[in-house]
Design an enzyme around this catalytic site. Sequence first.
Site, PDB file in Angstrom:
ATOM      1  N   CYS A  32      -3.798 -26.025 -11.849  1.00 59.92           N
ATOM      2  CA  CYS A  32      -3.686 -25.236 -10.623  1.00 59.92           C
ATOM      3  C   CYS A  32      -2.322 -24.580 -10.532  1.00 59.92           C
ATOM      4  CB  CYS A  32      -3.937 -26.131  -9.421  1.00 59.92           C
ATOM      5  SG  CYS A  32      -2.939 -27.607  -9.440  1.00 59.92           S
ATOM      6  N   GLU A  53      -6.476 -29.717  -1.857  1.00 58.94           N
ATOM      7  CA  GLU A  53      -5.592 -29.146  -2.886  1.00 58.94           C
ATOM      8  C   GLU A  53      -6.472 -28.250  -3.746  1.00 58.94           C
ATOM      9  OE1 GLU A  53      -2.480 -29.549  -2.970  1.00 58.94           O
ATOM     10  OE2 GLU A  53      -1.905 -31.561  -2.374  1.00 58.94           O
TER      11      GLU A  53
HETATM   12  P1  NAP Z   1     -14.678 -27.999  -8.669  1.00 55.53           P
HETATM   13  O1  NAP Z   1     -15.897 -27.430  -9.253  1.00 55.53           O
HETATM   14  O2  NAP Z   1     -14.348 -27.707  -7.268  1.00 55.53           O
HETATM   15  O3  NAP Z   1     -14.770 -29.581  -8.904  1.00 55.53           O
HETATM   16  C1  NAP Z   1     -13.805 -30.472  -8.375  1.00 55.53           C
HETATM   17  C2  NAP Z   1     -14.541 -31.643  -7.739  1.00 55.53           C
HETATM   18  O4  NAP Z   1     -15.274 -31.181  -6.598  1.00 55.53           O
HETATM   19  C3  NAP Z   1     -15.579 -32.289  -8.657  1.00 55.53           C
HETATM   20  O5  NAP Z   1     -15.598 -33.674  -8.415  1.00 55.53           O
HETATM   21  C4  NAP Z   1     -16.862 -31.636  -8.226  1.00 55.53           C
HETATM   22  O6  NAP Z   1     -18.002 -32.413  -8.529  1.00 55.53           O
HETATM   23  C5  NAP Z   1     -16.648 -31.518  -6.727  1.00 55.53           C
HETATM   24  N1  NAP Z   1     -17.396 -30.472  -6.079  1.00 55.53           N
HETATM   25  C6  NAP Z   1     -17.686 -29.226  -6.551  1.00 55.53           C
HETATM   26  N2  NAP Z   1     -18.395 -28.521  -5.632  1.00 55.53           N
HETATM   27  C7  NAP Z   1     -18.548 -29.326  -4.565  1.00 55.53           C
HETATM   28  C8  NAP Z   1     -19.199 -29.177  -3.301  1.00 55.53           C
HETATM   29  N3  NAP Z   1     -19.805 -28.046  -2.963  1.00 55.53           N
HETATM   30  N4  NAP Z   1     -19.176 -30.217  -2.455  1.00 55.53           N
HETATM   31  C9  NAP Z   1     -18.557 -31.362  -2.778  1.00 55.53           C
HETATM   32  N5  NAP Z   1     -17.941 -31.571  -3.956  1.00 55.53           N
HETATM   33  C10 NAP Z   1     -17.911 -30.560  -4.838  1.00 55.53           C
HETATM   34  O7  NAP Z   1     -13.391 -27.612  -9.454  1.00 55.53           O
HETATM   35  P2  NAP Z   1     -13.254 -27.273 -10.975  1.00 55.53           P
HETATM   36  O8  NAP Z   1     -13.510 -25.806 -11.112  1.00 55.53           O
HETATM   37  O9  NAP Z   1     -14.003 -28.204 -11.824  1.00 55.53           O
HETATM   38  O10 NAP Z   1     -11.700 -27.634 -11.095  1.00 55.53           O
HETATM   39  C11 NAP Z   1     -10.701 -26.744 -11.149  1.00 55.53           C
HETATM   40  C12 NAP Z   1     -10.211 -26.255  -9.786  1.00 55.53           C
HETATM   41  O11 NAP Z   1      -9.399 -27.261  -9.186  1.00 55.53           O
HETATM   42  C13 NAP Z   1      -9.328 -25.049  -9.948  1.00 55.53           C
HETATM   43  O12 NAP Z   1      -9.550 -24.101  -8.956  1.00 55.53           O
HETATM   44  C14 NAP Z   1      -7.932 -25.631  -9.814  1.00 55.53           C
HETATM   45  O13 NAP Z   1      -6.935 -24.722  -9.473  1.00 55.53           O
HETATM   46  C15 NAP Z   1      -8.154 -26.705  -8.825  1.00 55.53           C
HETATM   47  N6  NAP Z   1      -7.071 -27.684  -8.907  1.00 55.53           N
HETATM   48  C16 NAP Z   1      -6.188 -27.768  -7.874  1.00 55.53           C
HETATM   49  C17 NAP Z   1      -5.132 -28.648  -7.916  1.00 55.53           C
HETATM   50  C18 NAP Z   1      -4.155 -28.736  -6.792  1.00 55.53           C
HETATM   51  O14 NAP Z   1      -3.440 -29.734  -6.696  1.00 55.53           O
HETATM   52  N7  NAP Z   1      -4.066 -27.777  -5.905  1.00 55.53           N
HETATM   53  C19 NAP Z   1      -4.975 -29.490  -9.030  1.00 55.53           C
HETATM   54  C20 NAP Z   1      -5.887 -29.380 -10.070  1.00 55.53           C
HETATM   55  C21 NAP Z   1      -6.944 -28.483  -9.967  1.00 55.53           C
HETATM   56  P3  NAP Z   1     -18.927 -32.089  -9.825  1.00 55.53           P
HETATM   57  O15 NAP Z   1     -18.043 -32.221 -11.014  1.00 55.53           O
HETATM   58  O16 NAP Z   1     -19.982 -33.111  -9.742  1.00 55.53           O
HETATM   59  O17 NAP Z   1     -19.424 -30.682  -9.627  1.00 55.53           O
END
Ligand code: NAP
Length: 456
Positions: A263, A229
């Site tokens: 999101c 997601e």
């Molecule tokens: P993010 O950096 O991708 O972080 C989300 C999770 O992924 C965290 O637990 C993070 O850990 C982990 N993570 C990050 N990079 C990773 C990698 N290379 N390998 C494995 N795990 C990894 O996301 P964010 O920017 O904080 O959050 C916002 C994003 O989430 C936005 O793009 C938003 O649209 C999306 N989102 C989508 C939905 C949906 O249902 N489609 C809902 C809510 C949010 P760390 O914190 O330790 O880096």
Amino acid sequence: MSIATVNPATGRTLRTFEALTDAQLEQRVAAAASAATLWRATPLGERLAVVRRAGQLLDERQDEYGRLMAEEMGKTIGAGRGEAAKCAVTCAYYADNGPDILAPEKVESSGEWLGEVRFQPLGVVLAVMPWNFPFWQVIRFAAPALVAGNVALLKHASNVPQCALALETLFRDAGAPDGVFQALLIGAERVSALLDDPRIAAATLTGSEPAGRAIGEAAGRNIKKTVLELGGSDAFVVLPSANIAQAAATAVRARVVNAGQSCIAAKRFIVHDDVHDEFTAAFVAGMAALRVGDPMDESTDVGPLATERILDDLDRQVKASVAAGARVLTGGSRLDRAGNFYPPTVLADVPESAPAYSEELFGPVAALLRARDIGHAIAIANATTFGLGASAWTSDDAEAERCADELEAGSVFINAMVASDPRYPFGGIRNSGHGRELSAYGLREFVNVKTVRRRR
Ligand code: NAP
């Protein structure tokens, strides 16, 4: 690796946590693997009772969890309580509907054949979750996963460790046996190796596109099921026959939900030429009237952004969009005060070359775009690499049907903002990810859909 609670309203570090050592991580994975064997054999009624009890506790603890979310990621206190309440409803939904969704499906067979489809758990599911809805994102995965007989390892975002631990405590208090739901305080760099571990059967991620690529690659190399997601740049299409006042008022809420860090927040507002000025005036007035401030203050509409990095990224996107030719109608630069505050902002005449046109804006910044007619509006809405949700406003049945049919996204809402609901599937297409959460579709993502045929 920093795993800490930093209050986004003040910038103060409130608590720091040591990441798990390799030995502690191994212990937890081993505990999950043993729990998976026991939990899948636990009668469905007992699994349902744990999830139902978790829902009751979420309801009772709305205030406690709301405060935790406000402190760790800046969600307004009322919204945090609401998030806990929605989690409670979702646990009840799966406790009520799990038996029907998991019931074997009989298949009409001829002659001597009997046949059915059964739904059996996969085992240990690794959940990599974001901070923006720190309870909701986890519960909407965990409730169906546990009902289906899977066990969960939660790697939560590094800025919400207390929410992660509170969720572990929640499931323990609800009666989940040891190992059925565990939080792993680890950084993102350790996820890929976990996916190489044969004891982990599948993974679900809610997060950014880069994280989706990384987890998709690691899972692919190991031939493991994933639900991804990811982000979105949802369109909000306004056509001339719409109730413009209602559309504009809803547009404000749809953009600033969770300080714009959702999101499915509407991000691109595509307005027909005939109503552009009327809509813009009402929308800008609504955005400018919002109260930005302390998330613990009940009267605050927009709290701080969750981290300094998010604030910096948004500020950069707005500056680059203005440099490319976008006009600022309200807001437009970070507030000069402690904490990660950014004012509700509207950008007009956003050119295609501007980041606000094509990138996800993860904060309270709206991009206004003009359309000549419905076909043009739909074409702009679909001209994105994302495909999570879309909202369209019209009082014309044929236009509503065309929007529902032609907008390319996981959900289309007509005359309403996009929202999740446990009864309906939720997810995206293209770079917004794959797989579905919620409803029966979500529960069946992490099951072995098993064909059983018997000859009489
Ligand atoms: P993010 O950096 O991708 O972080 C989300 C999770 O992924 C965290 O637990 C993070 O850990 C982990 N993570 C990050 N990079 C990773 C990698 N290379 N390998 C494995 N795990 C990894 O996301 P964010 O920017 O904080 O959050 C916002 C994003 O989430 C936005 O793009 C938003 O649209 C999306 N989102 C989508 C939905 C949906 O249902 N489609 C809902 C809510 C949010 P760390 O914190 O330790 O880096």
